[in-house]
Scaffold this motif. Sequence first.
Motif, PDB file in Angstrom:
ATOM      1  N   SER B 190       0.828  -1.215   0.000  1.00 21.96           N
ATOM      2  CA  SER B 190       0.000   0.000   0.000  1.00 21.96           C
ATOM      3  C   SER B 190       0.855   1.255   0.000  1.00 21.96           C
ATOM      4  O   SER B 190       1.018   1.911   1.015  1.00 21.96           O
ATOM      5  N   PRO B 191       1.430   1.583  -1.141  1.00 20.67           N
ATOM      6  CA  PRO B 191       2.355   2.728  -1.152  1.00 20.67           C
ATOM      7  C   PRO B 191       1.668   4.066  -0.855  1.00 20.67           C
ATOM      8  O   PRO B 191       2.334   5.033  -0.485  1.00 20.67           O
ATOM      9  N   ASN B 192       0.371   4.120  -0.991  1.00 22.36           N
ATOM     10  CA  ASN B 192      -0.328   5.386  -0.735  1.00 22.36           C
ATOM     11  C   ASN B 192      -0.776   5.540   0.711  1.00 22.36           C
ATOM     12  O   ASN B 192      -1.434   6.509   1.063  1.00 22.36           O
ATOM     13  N   ALA B 193      -0.399   4.582   1.558  1.00 21.61           N
ATOM     14  CA  ALA B 193      -0.912   4.584   2.930  1.00 21.61           C
ATOM     15  C   ALA B 193      -0.555   5.857   3.688  1.00 21.61           C
ATOM     16  O   ALA B 193      -1.285   6.284   4.573  1.00 21.61           O
ATOM     17  N   ALA B 194       0.589   6.505   3.318  1.00 18.17           N
ATOM     18  CA  ALA B 194       0.993   7.718   4.032  1.00 18.17           C
ATOM     19  C   ALA B 194      -0.166   8.713   4.096  1.00 18.17           C
ATOM     20  O   ALA B 194      -0.406   9.343   5.133  1.00 18.17           O
ATOM     21  N   PHE B 195      -0.895   8.821   2.985  1.00 17.96           N
ATOM     22  CA  PHE B 195      -2.009   9.761   2.988  1.00 17.96           C
ATOM     23  C   PHE B 195      -3.128   9.309   3.928  1.00 17.96           C
ATOM     24  O   PHE B 195      -3.541  10.034   4.832  1.00 17.96           O
ATOM     25  N   GLY B 196      -3.580   8.087   3.715  1.00 17.25           N
ATOM     26  CA  GLY B 196      -4.729   7.600   4.485  1.00 17.25           C
ATOM     27  C   GLY B 196      -4.463   7.539   5.975  1.00 17.25           C
ATOM     28  O   GLY B 196      -5.291   7.964   6.791  1.00 17.25           O
ATOM     29  N   ILE B 197      -3.272   7.057   6.343  1.00 22.35           N
ATOM     30  CA  ILE B 197      -2.980   6.893   7.770  1.00 22.35           C
ATOM     31  C   ILE B 197      -2.768   8.245   8.454  1.00 22.35           C
ATOM     32  O   ILE B 197      -3.339   8.523   9.519  1.00 22.35           O
ATOM     33  N   PHE B 198      -1.970   9.099   7.814  1.00 17.75           N
ATOM     34  CA  PHE B 198      -1.759  10.413   8.445  1.00 17.75           C
ATOM     35  C   PHE B 198      -3.051  11.226   8.499  1.00 17.75           C
ATOM     36  O   PHE B 198      -3.281  11.990   9.444  1.00 17.75           O
ATOM     37  N   ALA B 199      -3.896  11.043   7.471  1.00 16.76           N
ATOM     38  CA  ALA B 199      -5.193  11.725   7.501  1.00 16.76           C
ATOM     39  C   ALA B 199      -5.998  11.217   8.701  1.00 16.76           C
ATOM     40  O   ALA B 199      -6.683  11.995   9.382  1.00 16.76           O
ATOM     41  N   THR B 200      -5.884   9.914   8.967  1.00 20.26           N
ATOM     42  CA  THR B 200      -6.601   9.360  10.109  1.00 20.26           C
ATOM     43  C   THR B 200      -6.050   9.936  11.426  1.00 20.26           C
ATOM     44  O   THR B 200      -6.809  10.291  12.331  1.00 20.26           O
ATOM     45  N   VAL B 201      -4.712  10.036  11.493  1.00 20.91           N
ATOM     46  CA  VAL B 201      -4.098  10.611  12.688  1.00 20.91           C
ATOM     47  C   VAL B 201      -4.580  12.053  12.885  1.00 20.91           C
ATOM     48  O   VAL B 201      -4.952  12.457  13.985  1.00 20.91           O
ATOM     49  N   PHE B 202      -4.598  12.805  11.779  1.00 21.54           N
ATOM     50  CA  PHE B 202      -5.115  14.173  11.830  1.00 21.54           C
ATOM     51  C   PHE B 202      -6.531  14.182  12.397  1.00 21.54           C
ATOM     52  O   PHE B 202      -6.872  14.956  13.287  1.00 21.54           O
ATOM     53  N   PHE B 203      -7.345  13.274  11.863  1.00 21.76           N
ATOM     54  CA  PHE B 203      -8.738  13.213  12.276  1.00 21.76           C
ATOM     55  C   PHE B 203      -8.856  12.880  13.781  1.00 21.76           C
ATOM     56  O   PHE B 203      -9.692  13.444  14.489  1.00 21.76           O
ATOM     57  N   LEU B 204      -7.992  11.971  14.249  1.00 19.39           N
ATOM     58  CA  LEU B 204      -8.036  11.597  15.665  1.00 19.39           C
ATOM     59  C   LEU B 204      -7.690  12.794  16.560  1.00 19.39           C
ATOM     60  O   LEU B 204      -8.358  13.063  17.555  1.00 19.39           O
ATOM     61  N   TYR B 205      -6.624  13.528  16.186  1.00 16.80           N
ATOM     62  CA  TYR B 205      -6.289  14.753  16.938  1.00 16.80           C
ATOM     63  C   TYR B 205      -7.472  15.722  16.924  1.00 16.80           C
ATOM     64  O   TYR B 205      -7.823  16.334  17.928  1.00 16.80           O
ATOM     65  N   PHE B 206      -8.066  15.818  15.740  1.00 21.82           N
ATOM     66  CA  PHE B 206      -9.167  16.757  15.584  1.00 21.82           C
ATOM     67  C   PHE B 206     -10.334  16.425  16.512  1.00 21.82           C
ATOM     68  O   PHE B 206     -10.839  17.300  17.215  1.00 21.82           O
ATOM     69  N   ILE B 207     -10.737  15.124  16.544  1.00 22.85           N
ATOM     70  CA  ILE B 207     -11.917  14.830  17.371  1.00 22.85           C
ATOM     71  C   ILE B 207     -11.610  14.955  18.868  1.00 22.85           C
ATOM     72  O   ILE B 207     -12.509  15.088  19.682  1.00 22.85           O
ATOM     73  N   VAL B 208     -10.347  14.949  19.246  1.00 23.74           N
ATOM     74  CA  VAL B 208     -10.023  15.178  20.652  1.00 23.74           C
ATOM     75  C   VAL B 208     -10.006  16.679  20.959  1.00 23.74           C
ATOM     76  O   VAL B 208     -10.588  17.138  21.937  1.00 23.74           O
ATOM     77  N   CYS B 209      -9.329  17.452  20.098  1.00 27.53           N
ATOM     78  CA  CYS B 209      -9.112  18.869  20.410  1.00 27.53           C
ATOM     79  C   CYS B 209     -10.298  19.769  20.075  1.00 27.53           C
ATOM     80  O   CYS B 209     -10.544  20.760  20.761  1.00 27.53           O
ATOM     81  N   TRP B 210     -11.029  19.402  19.035  1.00 26.64           N
ATOM     82  CA  TRP B 210     -12.108  20.288  18.596  1.00 26.64           C
ATOM     83  C   TRP B 210     -13.167  20.521  19.672  1.00 26.64           C
ATOM     84  O   TRP B 210     -13.513  21.672  19.959  1.00 26.64           O
ATOM     85  N   PRO B 211     -13.686  19.438  20.325  1.00 26.02           N
ATOM     86  CA  PRO B 211     -14.693  19.684  21.363  1.00 26.02           C
ATOM     87  C   PRO B 211     -14.127  20.530  22.509  1.00 26.02           C
ATOM     88  O   PRO B 211     -14.833  21.371  23.069  1.00 26.02           O
ATOM     89  N   ILE B 212     -12.840  20.341  22.809  1.00 29.71           N
ATOM     90  CA  ILE B 212     -12.248  21.101  23.900  1.00 29.71           C
ATOM     91  C   ILE B 212     -12.198  22.584  23.559  1.00 29.71           C
ATOM     92  O   ILE B 212     -12.576  23.440  24.363  1.00 29.71           O
ATOM     93  N   SER B 213     -11.784  22.894  22.316  1.00 33.58           N
ATOM     94  CA  SER B 213     -11.701  24.320  21.994  1.00 33.58           C
ATOM     95  C   SER B 213     -13.091  24.915  21.781  1.00 33.58           C
ATOM     96  O   SER B 213     -13.309  26.100  22.014  1.00 33.58           O
TER      97      SER B 213
END
Lengths: 248, 224
Positions: B190-213
């Motif tokens: 899966s050479p394109n995984a960098a996009f999908g996985i990092f996007a998921t990491v971004f999303f995880l940070y987002f769902i934690v920080c967004w409600p707090i802010s």
Amino acid sequence: MDEKELLRLEHLHKEFGGNVVLKDFDLSVKKGEVIVIIGPSGCGKSTLLRCINGLEAVQSGKITFEGAPVEKNSKNISQIRQKIGMVFQSYDLFPHKTVLQNIILAPCKVQKRKKEEVEQEALQLLERVGLNDKKDAFPRELSGGQKQRVAIVRALCMHPDILLFDEVTAALDPEMVREVLDTMLELAKQGSTMLIVTHEMSFARAVADRILFLDGGELVEESNSPKDFFDHPKTERAQKFLQTFEYE
Amino acid sequence: MQDLGIDLLFKGSNFLRLLNGLWVALRISLISVVISIGLGLLVGALMTLQNKVLKVIMRIYLEIVRIMPQMVLLFIVFFGSTRVFGWNISAEISSIIVFTFWGTAEMGDLVRGALISIPRHQYESAQALGLSTVQTYVHIIIPQTIRRLIPLSINLITRMIKTTSLVMMIGIVEVLKVGQQIIEANRRTSPNAAFGIFATVFFLYFIVCWPISKLAGFLEKKWS
């Protein structure tokens, strides 16, 4: 005079780092008296009021309220302050509490009175100053004049024996001044003992039993007849001061 | 269209591993936040005292924290302390020490700011009503300080959560590191995984920080 003496100041001396604000000041206040203190800015009027309820310490002299000495850091100062209501120039309501909470805080927490009873009294007082519909409002939702009327009610709800007013209308828009002064005039008519510092000369004339004119920390002129004082001031300094309020 | 490598998430226990990594990051930041708030209140109160020596010390502390990159602090504590003092501090404890060192300084400064922003006449009008010093603080000063403090400290909390992405540099396997591992392991298939996985990491940070802010914004509005 068989009227009861409420407050006595003897040889009061107060200075801020060499700058003398009150010089050997004497005063005796009887129950029911309305005393208006006037004078140029920085003459010590506000400091005088702040000393009376122990917000400022004095260098020498004695303040006696209902027989008890007033000292800034003494243990019973809180007891004395409960009997001395004070309203300040700056809007000093507590911004995180509603109007009603502002009023009942001290009676409930300091005097340990029942909440229901205090609330009822607070509502009656609010009605008297025409603000009963504002009981659940926060201070930021009120005009300056309304805030000052609430501050007066808050002081009254403690059942003070004397009320101190420190330029309570000085920060208000002109059209708000009247409503606050009317409230104070009403209190004076009902026999409250009051010490008022103000720059509103026509109000001073209407409300005062006694006028004190201060300049440079000293009592320059005192009069038991406001009319005489304003029409024929005896001292030159008072004449000069009163002239600044007149327009030709 | 190229595949985005998101399918990797459902391979084996990859998604669960990412969530575990997220929990490591959150654990470090939450423990640091709780200690920072406690110490920050103390430091902030100390900062308002009119003590010259204390003021200079606090000033230097605050400047060090502001100037030093957090990563340098992490390296000093984790690698430096082992070499010089022979201490064997685990990576997670090192991170918590650094984050607390940082959080306490910033929190202290926020507390100091909130305390001195309460006007003097608030103290005086409380006293004039006969409230004791303790009553004045309990009913008037502290509630107002907290109201000013909460939106600001929530901002600090989200910054601390985001900055935990640095702790992988001292070998902690947190969410970003897990993401990298997954990508590396599947480079051929899966050479394109960098996009999908990092996007998921971004999303995880987002769902934690967004409600707090969001909460910060809500409280700020409510108490303004």
